[in-house]
Motif scaffolding. Structure first.
Motif: not given
Length: 165
Positions: A14-18, A87-88, A93-95, A162
Protein backbone atom coordinates in the motif's frame (compact mmCIF):
# COMPACT_ATOMS: atom_id res chain seq x y z
CA UNK A 1 -7.93 1.44 7.40
CA UNK A 2 -7.11 2.92 10.76
CA UNK A 3 -7.08 0.28 13.45
CA UNK A 4 -6.80 -2.58 10.97
CA UNK A 5 -3.56 -4.51 11.18
CA UNK A 6 -2.12 -5.79 7.91
CA UNK A 7 0.64 -8.35 7.54
CA UNK A 8 3.90 -6.62 6.50
CA UNK A 9 3.77 -7.76 2.85
CA UNK A 10 0.23 -6.40 2.45
CA UNK A 11 1.04 -3.13 4.22
CA UNK A 12 4.17 -2.63 2.11
CA UNK A 13 2.07 -3.05 -1.05
CA UNK A 14 0.00 0.00 0.00
CA UNK A 15 3.00 2.31 0.39
CA UNK A 16 4.25 4.73 -2.29
CA UNK A 17 7.15 3.40 -4.37
CA UNK A 18 10.37 5.29 -5.05
CA UNK A 19 13.51 4.93 -7.10
CA UNK A 20 16.70 6.04 -5.34
CA UNK A 21 19.72 7.58 -7.00
CA UNK A 22 23.16 8.59 -5.81
CA UNK A 23 25.51 11.06 -7.49
CA UNK A 24 28.67 13.06 -6.89
CA UNK A 25 28.98 16.83 -7.11
CA UNK A 26 32.54 17.53 -8.23
CA UNK A 27 34.40 20.68 -9.16
CA UNK A 28 37.78 21.62 -10.48
CA UNK A 29 40.37 23.14 -8.17
CA UNK A 30 38.83 26.61 -8.74
CA UNK A 31 35.44 25.29 -7.45
CA UNK A 32 33.83 25.37 -10.90
CA UNK A 33 31.22 22.57 -11.16
CA UNK A 34 31.85 19.67 -13.53
CA UNK A 35 28.86 18.22 -15.35
CA UNK A 36 28.23 15.62 -18.04
CA UNK A 37 25.98 16.20 -21.08
CA UNK A 38 23.33 13.48 -21.33
CA UNK A 39 23.47 11.43 -24.54
CA UNK A 40 19.67 11.10 -24.75
CA UNK A 41 18.96 14.80 -24.15
CA UNK A 42 21.58 17.32 -25.30
CA UNK A 43 19.98 20.03 -23.12
CA UNK A 44 20.46 18.01 -19.93
CA UNK A 45 23.61 18.31 -17.83
CA UNK A 46 24.14 15.81 -15.03
CA UNK A 47 26.54 14.89 -12.26
CA UNK A 48 28.18 11.47 -12.29
CA UNK A 49 25.55 9.19 -10.78
CA UNK A 50 22.53 7.02 -11.39
CA UNK A 51 19.93 4.71 -9.94
CA UNK A 52 20.76 2.44 -7.04
CA UNK A 53 21.13 -1.30 -7.65
CA UNK A 54 19.64 -3.87 -5.27
CA UNK A 55 21.77 -4.41 -2.13
CA UNK A 56 23.57 -1.09 -2.67
CA UNK A 57 23.56 2.10 -0.60
CA UNK A 58 23.20 5.56 -2.17
CA UNK A 59 26.91 6.21 -1.42
CA UNK A 60 28.01 2.95 -3.05
CA UNK A 61 25.80 3.79 -6.01
CA UNK A 62 27.38 7.23 -6.44
CA UNK A 63 30.90 5.78 -6.40
CA UNK A 64 30.00 2.92 -8.79
CA UNK A 65 28.24 5.23 -11.22
CA UNK A 66 31.17 7.66 -11.18
CA UNK A 67 33.53 4.87 -12.23
CA UNK A 68 31.12 3.63 -14.90
CA UNK A 69 30.41 7.09 -16.32
CA UNK A 70 33.84 8.75 -16.06
CA UNK A 71 36.43 6.07 -15.33
CA UNK A 72 37.33 7.93 -12.12
CA UNK A 73 37.57 6.06 -8.83
CA UNK A 74 37.47 8.83 -6.25
CA UNK A 75 38.96 8.33 -2.79
CA UNK A 76 36.63 10.59 -0.83
CA UNK A 77 34.69 10.14 2.39
CA UNK A 78 30.89 10.25 2.22
CA UNK A 79 29.62 13.77 2.83
CA UNK A 80 26.01 14.47 1.96
CA UNK A 81 25.26 17.80 0.28
CA UNK A 82 21.61 17.39 -0.68
CA UNK A 83 18.56 15.18 -0.72
CA UNK A 84 16.42 15.63 -3.84
CA UNK A 85 12.77 14.53 -4.04
CA UNK A 86 10.83 14.25 -7.29
CA UNK A 87 7.23 13.07 -7.70
CA UNK A 88 6.28 10.82 -10.63
CA UNK A 89 6.93 12.92 -13.76
CA UNK A 90 6.32 12.24 -17.43
CA UNK A 91 6.70 8.52 -18.09
CA UNK A 92 8.38 7.91 -14.72
CA UNK A 93 5.71 6.30 -12.54
CA UNK A 94 7.39 6.32 -9.12
CA UNK A 95 8.74 8.96 -6.82
CA UNK A 96 12.48 9.52 -7.12
CA UNK A 97 14.77 10.33 -4.19
CA UNK A 98 18.34 11.41 -4.79
CA UNK A 99 21.34 11.65 -2.53
CA UNK A 100 23.94 14.14 -3.77
CA UNK A 101 27.37 13.68 -2.22
CA UNK A 102 30.51 15.80 -2.31
CA UNK A 103 32.90 14.15 -4.75
CA UNK A 104 35.66 16.66 -4.04
CA UNK A 105 37.84 18.81 -6.23
CA UNK A 106 39.44 17.28 -9.29
CA UNK A 107 42.83 18.20 -10.66
CA UNK A 108 43.26 19.13 -14.31
CA UNK A 109 44.93 15.74 -14.80
CA UNK A 110 41.91 13.90 -13.35
CA UNK A 111 39.50 15.89 -15.52
CA UNK A 112 41.60 15.23 -18.62
CA UNK A 113 41.62 11.50 -17.83
CA UNK A 114 37.81 11.19 -17.83
CA UNK A 115 36.53 8.59 -20.28
CA UNK A 116 32.81 8.90 -20.92
CA UNK A 117 30.40 6.07 -21.59
CA UNK A 118 29.05 7.27 -24.99
CA UNK A 119 25.70 5.57 -24.33
CA UNK A 120 25.19 7.88 -21.35
CA UNK A 121 27.15 11.11 -21.91
CA UNK A 122 28.69 12.98 -24.83
CA UNK A 123 30.67 15.76 -23.16
CA UNK A 124 32.41 16.82 -19.95
CA UNK A 125 32.31 20.50 -19.06
CA UNK A 126 33.70 22.58 -16.21
CA UNK A 127 32.22 26.07 -15.98
CA UNK A 128 31.60 28.81 -13.46
CA UNK A 129 28.13 29.16 -11.98
CA UNK A 130 27.63 32.34 -14.04
CA UNK A 131 28.24 30.41 -17.27
CA UNK A 132 26.16 27.39 -16.18
CA UNK A 133 23.24 29.74 -15.43
CA UNK A 134 23.11 30.75 -19.10
CA UNK A 135 23.22 27.14 -20.33
CA UNK A 136 20.78 25.34 -18.04
CA UNK A 137 17.07 25.40 -17.38
CA UNK A 138 16.02 27.55 -14.44
CA UNK A 139 15.07 24.51 -12.36
CA UNK A 140 18.30 22.60 -13.11
CA UNK A 141 20.44 25.64 -12.39
CA UNK A 142 18.63 26.27 -9.08
CA UNK A 143 19.55 22.70 -8.03
CA UNK A 144 23.18 23.21 -9.10
CA UNK A 145 23.39 26.52 -7.24
CA UNK A 146 21.82 25.09 -4.07
CA UNK A 147 24.24 22.15 -4.01
CA UNK A 148 27.24 24.42 -4.65
CA UNK A 149 26.06 26.63 -1.77
CA UNK A 150 25.65 23.60 0.51
CA UNK A 151 29.22 22.56 -0.20
CA UNK A 152 30.53 26.09 0.36
CA UNK A 153 28.68 26.47 3.67
CA UNK A 154 29.36 22.86 4.74
CA UNK A 155 25.64 22.28 5.13
CA UNK A 156 23.01 19.98 3.63
CA UNK A 157 20.03 21.12 1.59
CA UNK A 158 16.69 19.54 0.80
CA UNK A 159 15.40 20.02 -2.73
CA UNK A 160 11.83 19.21 -3.70
CA UNK A 161 10.45 19.24 -7.19
CA UNK A 162 6.68 19.29 -7.24
CA UNK A 163 5.90 19.97 -10.89
CA UNK A 164 7.41 19.45 -14.30
CA UNK A 165 10.15 22.04 -14.81
Amino acid sequence: MSGTWLPPEQYIATLPKATVYGCLFVTDEANRPLQLRAARNADLWQWPGGNMDPDETPWQCALRECVEETGLSLAVEPRLLAVHFLPPLGGWTTHKIGFIFDGGRLTRQQIDSIVLDPDEHTEVAVKSLDVWKKEMSTHSFARLQAVARARHTRSVCYLEQTATP
